[in-house]
Scaffold this motif. Structure first.
Motif, mmCIF file in Angstrom:
data_model
loop_
_atom_site.group_PDB
_atom_site.id
_atom_site.type_symbol
_atom_site.label_atom_id
_atom_site.label_comp_id
_atom_site.label_asym_id
_atom_site.label_seq_id
_atom_site.Cartn_x
_atom_site.Cartn_y
_atom_site.Cartn_z
ATOM 1 N N GLU A 122 -53.614 29.364 52.027
ATOM 2 C CA GLU A 122 -52.702 29.737 50.975
ATOM 3 C C GLU A 122 -51.576 28.388 50.693
ATOM 4 O O GLU A 122 -51.337 28.261 49.511
ATOM 5 N N HIS A 148 -43.588 36.381 43.334
ATOM 6 C CA HIS A 148 -44.904 36.921 44.579
ATOM 7 C C HIS A 148 -44.561 38.388 44.804
ATOM 8 O O HIS A 148 -44.269 39.000 45.778
ATOM 9 N N THR A 184 -46.820 40.644 44.864
ATOM 10 C CA THR A 184 -47.885 41.453 45.868
ATOM 11 C C THR A 184 -47.544 40.907 47.337
ATOM 12 O O THR A 184 -47.841 41.313 48.153
ATOM 13 N N GLU A 185 -46.534 40.086 47.682
ATOM 14 C CA GLU A 185 -46.262 39.794 48.816
ATOM 15 C C GLU A 185 -44.912 40.906 49.472
ATOM 16 O O GLU A 185 -44.304 41.443 48.570
#
Length: 101
Positions: free
Chosen positions: A6, A63, A65-66
């Motif tokens: 990542e 971010h 989706t985090e």
């Protein structure tokens, strides 16, 4: 020691998001300056490009989706509420301020 993949794509995704954001901005400017479309159509095009750019930035830079699911959702709903209140309040003040001298 295992590498975190990542971290390797971190700058690439941000650069790609930045370039796409710039292209969307230039497309909005081009819709205004280089077309003979009616103003209502141009405003719809600019609005649609703005929504696409906001969604892109939510995923690429903020971010979306985090993080924790429910807390993240509540924060985003609150941010949309604040944006609507600020934009709506601004439009209300700007359009009704001419009534009282």
């Amino acid at each position: 020691m295992a590498k975190n993949h990542e971290n390797e794509k971190f700058p690439i995704s941000h650069i790609a998001g930045f370039i796409v954001s710039l292209l969307l901005t230039f497309a909005a400017v081009g819709a205004k300056l280089y077309t003979d479309l009616p103003m209502v159509t141009v405003m719809w095009i600019i609005g649609a490009l703005a929504v696409i750019q906001a969604i892109l930035q939510l995923f690429m830079f903020m971010h979306l989706t985090e993080g924790e699911g429910q807390v993240q959702t509540i924060n985003i709903i609150y941010a949309f509420f604040c944006a609507i209140v600020v934009a709506g309040g601004t439009i209300w003040v700007m359009t009704s301020g001419h009534v009282h001298y």
